[in-house]
Design a protein around this motif. Sequence first.
Motif, PDB file in Angstrom:
ATOM      1  N   PHE A 100      17.476  -4.782   9.982  1.00 31.82           N
ATOM      2  CA  PHE A 100      16.790  -5.637  10.935  1.00 31.82           C
ATOM      3  C   PHE A 100      15.594  -6.329  10.303  1.00 31.82           C
ATOM      4  CE2 PHE A 100      18.724  -2.198  13.401  1.00 31.82           C
ATOM      5  CZ  PHE A 100      19.601  -2.948  14.141  1.00 31.82           C
ATOM      6  N   GLY A 101      15.606  -6.542   8.990  1.00 29.50           N
ATOM      7  CA  GLY A 101      14.516  -7.241   8.327  1.00 29.50           C
ATOM      8  C   GLY A 101      13.728  -6.270   7.453  1.00 29.50           C
ATOM      9  N   PRO A 102      12.584  -6.706   6.928  1.00 26.07           N
ATOM     10  CA  PRO A 102      11.813  -5.841   6.045  1.00 26.07           C
ATOM     11  C   PRO A 102      11.251  -4.659   6.806  1.00 26.07           C
ATOM     12  CG  PRO A 102      10.614  -7.861   6.528  1.00 26.07           C
ATOM     13  CD  PRO A 102      11.978  -8.009   7.122  1.00 26.07           C
ATOM     14  N   PRO A 103      11.055  -3.531   6.117  1.00 28.43           N
ATOM     15  CA  PRO A 103      10.535  -2.346   6.806  1.00 28.43           C
ATOM     16  C   PRO A 103       9.081  -2.559   7.218  1.00 28.43           C
ATOM     17  CG  PRO A 103      10.721  -1.926   4.462  1.00 28.43           C
ATOM     18  CD  PRO A 103      11.336  -3.272   4.706  1.00 28.43           C
ATOM     19  N   THR A 104       8.692  -1.870   8.274  1.00 30.07           N
ATOM     20  CA  THR A 104       7.333  -1.963   8.777  1.00 30.07           C
ATOM     21  C   THR A 104       6.413  -1.190   7.858  1.00 30.07           C
ATOM     22  OG1 THR A 104       8.238  -1.996  10.995  1.00 30.07           O
ATOM     23  CG2 THR A 104       5.891  -1.574  10.814  1.00 30.07           C
ATOM     24  N   PRO A 105       5.278  -1.762   7.478  1.00 31.92           N
ATOM     25  CA  PRO A 105       4.382  -1.004   6.596  1.00 31.92           C
ATOM     26  C   PRO A 105       3.776   0.174   7.365  1.00 31.92           C
ATOM     27  CG  PRO A 105       3.377  -3.100   7.266  1.00 31.92           C
ATOM     28  CD  PRO A 105       4.785  -3.083   7.774  1.00 31.92           C
TER      29      PRO A 105
END
Length: 178
Positions: A170-175
């Motif tokens: 679902f896109g880049p991971p959350t920091p």
Amino acid sequence: MSSNKSPNPYNGAPPKYLNDFSKALASEVRILLAEVGKLRDERRQLQFEIAELMAVKSKHGAGGEYSPDWRPPPQEPPPPPTAATPPPIDDGPPVQARPAWKVVHKSTRRERAPKSLPAPTPVPAIEPPKPNVPAWAQWRPNPAVAPPPTVAPGPVPPRPVTPAARPGLFGPPTPPPK
């Protein structure tokens, strides 16, 4: 907060006119509540009677149980018996009609009996337990079954380096939160 009390012009019991007014008001409220209860009971009784009348109307109306439009079907008078018909001619035994029930005969194939199994080997007699010995000490390993030899583990390779973060489904991971 101040410690001054609010000024109350009445010391002790309230004046007589306030007491008389509250008594009169309470009696009026009691009377009105009794009337409201009586009206509610009358309303429920009227609703029940209306429901009864509607049930009777639906039974006696068109398409109801006691429909006024319904009449038995007109019956035609039976035709007069004719005496002129000659008796049937007897040509012999009547021909029997084929039965509607069909009988299916099963084939008599027999299943082959399973091949006889070899006779089971006798179970070796169990050694009676020794008294005054804990339960775990009574267990004896089966000498016929030997465990497979264990292989000594070699040197453990160092932990692999994690690859760079790649975009997820679902896109880049959350920091992580700071």
